[in-house]
Design a protein around this motif. Structure first.
Motif, PDB file in Angstrom:
ATOM      1  N   THR A  22       0.848  -1.187  -0.041  1.00  0.00           N
ATOM      2  CA  THR A  22      -0.217   0.127   0.084  1.00  0.00           C
ATOM      3  C   THR A  22       0.899   1.223  -0.009  1.00  0.00           C
ATOM      4  O   THR A  22       1.943   1.081   0.269  1.00  0.00           O
ATOM      5  CB  THR A  22      -1.009   0.103   1.348  1.00  0.00           C
ATOM      6  OG1 THR A  22      -0.231  -0.073   2.390  1.00  0.00           O
ATOM      7  CG2 THR A  22      -1.810  -1.125   1.024  1.00  0.00           C
ATOM      8  N   LYS A  23       0.158   2.431  -0.043  1.00  0.00           N
ATOM      9  CA  LYS A  23       1.053   3.719  -0.348  1.00  0.00           C
ATOM     10  C   LYS A  23       1.017   4.512   1.192  1.00  0.00           C
ATOM     11  O   LYS A  23       1.945   5.261   1.299  1.00  0.00           O
ATOM     12  CB  LYS A  23       0.296   4.730  -1.174  1.00  0.00           C
ATOM     13  CG  LYS A  23       0.424   4.053  -2.421  1.00  0.00           C
ATOM     14  CD  LYS A  23      -0.472   5.205  -3.225  1.00  0.00           C
ATOM     15  CE  LYS A  23      -0.309   4.852  -4.887  1.00  0.00           C
ATOM     16  NZ  LYS A  23      -0.998   5.824  -5.898  1.00  0.00           N
ATOM     17  N   SER A  24       0.463   3.992   2.156  1.00  0.00           N
ATOM     18  CA  SER A  24       0.722   4.470   3.395  1.00  0.00           C
ATOM     19  C   SER A  24       1.642   3.845   4.227  1.00  0.00           C
ATOM     20  O   SER A  24       1.794   2.601   4.304  1.00  0.00           O
ATOM     21  CB  SER A  24      -0.716   4.352   4.261  1.00  0.00           C
ATOM     22  OG  SER A  24      -0.509   4.891   5.236  1.00  0.00           O
ATOM     23  N   TYR A  95       6.205  12.336   9.110  1.00  0.00           N
ATOM     24  CA  TYR A  95       5.027  12.909   8.789  1.00  0.00           C
ATOM     25  C   TYR A  95       4.900  14.274   9.621  1.00  0.00           C
ATOM     26  O   TYR A  95       4.248  15.350   9.076  1.00  0.00           O
ATOM     27  CB  TYR A  95       3.893  12.263   9.670  1.00  0.00           C
ATOM     28  CG  TYR A  95       2.564  12.732   9.525  1.00  0.00           C
ATOM     29  CD1 TYR A  95       1.685  12.706   8.479  1.00  0.00           C
ATOM     30  CD2 TYR A  95       1.846  13.450  10.485  1.00  0.00           C
ATOM     31  CE1 TYR A  95       0.378  13.320   8.211  1.00  0.00           C
ATOM     32  CE2 TYR A  95       0.505  14.125  10.372  1.00  0.00           C
ATOM     33  CZ  TYR A  95      -0.155  14.023   9.144  1.00  0.00           C
ATOM     34  OH  TYR A  95      -1.473  14.439   8.975  1.00  0.00           O
ATOM     35  N   THR A 100       2.942  14.268   5.335  1.00  0.00           N
ATOM     36  CA  THR A 100       2.244  13.470   4.601  1.00  0.00           C
ATOM     37  C   THR A 100       2.867  12.040   5.112  1.00  0.00           C
ATOM     38  O   THR A 100       4.158  12.138   5.370  1.00  0.00           O
ATOM     39  CB  THR A 100       2.353  13.643   2.872  1.00  0.00           C
ATOM     40  OG1 THR A 100       1.374  12.717   2.402  1.00  0.00           O
ATOM     41  CG2 THR A 100       3.843  13.593   2.409  1.00  0.00           C
ATOM     42  N   ASP A 101       2.027  11.028   4.945  1.00  0.00           N
ATOM     43  CA  ASP A 101       2.663   9.670   4.948  1.00  0.00           C
ATOM     44  C   ASP A 101       2.393   8.903   3.527  1.00  0.00           C
ATOM     45  O   ASP A 101       2.549   7.584   3.564  1.00  0.00           O
ATOM     46  CB  ASP A 101       2.134   9.106   6.031  1.00  0.00           C
ATOM     47  CG  ASP A 101       0.734   8.475   6.006  1.00  0.00           C
ATOM     48  OD1 ASP A 101      -0.102   9.142   5.049  1.00  0.00           O
ATOM     49  OD2 ASP A 101       0.160   7.799   6.583  1.00  0.00           O
ATOM     50  N   ASN A 102       2.039   9.487   2.540  1.00  0.00           N
ATOM     51  CA  ASN A 102       1.954   8.924   1.133  1.00  0.00           C
ATOM     52  C   ASN A 102       3.264   8.575   0.607  1.00  0.00           C
ATOM     53  O   ASN A 102       4.111   9.705   0.468  1.00  0.00           O
ATOM     54  CB  ASN A 102       1.085   9.722   0.233  1.00  0.00           C
ATOM     55  CG  ASN A 102       0.598   8.963  -0.884  1.00  0.00           C
ATOM     56  OD1 ASN A 102       0.986   7.846  -1.219  1.00  0.00           O
ATOM     57  ND2 ASN A 102      -0.294   9.708  -1.513  1.00  0.00           N
ATOM     58  N   MET A 103       3.724   7.401   0.203  1.00  0.00           N
ATOM     59  CA  MET A 103       4.848   7.116  -0.277  1.00  0.00           C
ATOM     60  C   MET A 103       5.224   7.777  -1.537  1.00  0.00           C
ATOM     61  O   MET A 103       6.134   7.908  -1.969  1.00  0.00           O
ATOM     62  CB  MET A 103       5.010   5.293  -0.466  1.00  0.00           C
ATOM     63  CG  MET A 103       4.922   4.872   0.769  1.00  0.00           C
ATOM     64  SD  MET A 103       6.464   5.447   2.089  1.00  0.00           S
ATOM     65  CE  MET A 103       7.745   4.753   0.975  1.00  0.00           C
ATOM     66  N   ASP A 104       3.962   7.878  -2.399  1.00  0.00           N
ATOM     67  CA  ASP A 104       4.368   8.682  -3.687  1.00  0.00           C
ATOM     68  C   ASP A 104       4.847  10.003  -3.448  1.00  0.00           C
ATOM     69  O   ASP A 104       5.825  10.372  -4.003  1.00  0.00           O
ATOM     70  CB  ASP A 104       3.258   8.440  -4.511  1.00  0.00           C
ATOM     71  CG  ASP A 104       2.752   7.159  -5.221  1.00  0.00           C
ATOM     72  OD1 ASP A 104       3.656   6.411  -5.163  1.00  0.00           O
ATOM     73  OD2 ASP A 104       1.767   6.856  -5.450  1.00  0.00           O
ATOM     74  N   LYS A 105       4.344  10.894  -2.553  1.00  0.00           N
ATOM     75  CA  LYS A 105       4.759  11.916  -2.418  1.00  0.00           C
ATOM     76  C   LYS A 105       6.054  12.309  -1.454  1.00  0.00           C
ATOM     77  O   LYS A 105       6.672  12.992  -1.738  1.00  0.00           O
ATOM     78  CB  LYS A 105       3.477  12.564  -1.408  1.00  0.00           C
ATOM     79  CG  LYS A 105       2.296  12.927  -2.342  1.00  0.00           C
ATOM     80  CD  LYS A 105       1.348  13.660  -1.350  1.00  0.00           C
ATOM     81  CE  LYS A 105      -0.032  14.021  -2.096  1.00  0.00           C
ATOM     82  NZ  LYS A 105      -1.038  14.646  -1.296  1.00  0.00           N
ATOM     83  N   ASP A 111       0.926  12.966  -8.047  1.00  0.00           N
ATOM     84  CA  ASP A 111      -0.144  12.499  -8.611  1.00  0.00           C
ATOM     85  C   ASP A 111      -0.628  13.211  -9.475  1.00  0.00           C
ATOM     86  O   ASP A 111      -1.027  14.548  -9.408  1.00  0.00           O
ATOM     87  CB  ASP A 111      -1.331  12.273  -7.636  1.00  0.00           C
ATOM     88  CG  ASP A 111      -1.140  11.098  -6.340  1.00  0.00           C
ATOM     89  OD1 ASP A 111      -0.298  10.416  -7.007  1.00  0.00           O
ATOM     90  OD2 ASP A 111      -1.257  11.465  -5.426  1.00  0.00           O
TER      91      ASP A 111
END
Length: 112
Positions: A22-24, A95, A100-105, A111
């Motif tokens: 997942t991304k989180s 964080y 953020t905790d989104n791996m893509d960011k 996005d």
């Protein structure tokens, strides 16, 4: 008993792998922890789920249980707790710093 333990180990590995993908960041940390619990059960199952007396001198039991898998699991639990605590502190700091905790960011991929 070994069959049901093997199924449980497979379920734990499946859930852990799903969480790692997942991304989180928090879910990734929980996934690694669940996989390590699956490894602990795997070590215990491969050591044998048999009953017997403790391996002490002076007792006349014919069957003994092996204490090595239990010692390995106890060590792995302590190490897993320390690593999970470290990862949680690092993710909290990430964080707070980046918001953020989104791996893509976190990787710098926006996005679109």
């Amino acid at each position: 008993m070994e069959t049901s333990m093997s199924i449980l180990i497979g379920v734990l590995f499946t859930i852990g792998t799903y969480l790692i993908l997942t991304k989180s960041l928090l879910r990734i940390i929980l996934g690694t922890s669940i996989i390590s619990h699956g490894v602990n059960l795997l070590i215990l199952t491969m050591g044998g789920l048999k009953t017997g007396g403790p391996p002490l001198l002076g007792q006349h039991d014919t069957t003994f249980t092996d204490s090595l898998p239990q010692a390995l699991i106890l060590t792995a639990i302590v190490i897993n707790f320390a690593v999970t605590a470290l990862f949680l502190v690092l993710s909290y700091r990430t964080y707070k710093t980046l918001g953020t905790d989104n791996m893509d960011k976190l990787r710098g991929m926006e996005d679109e």
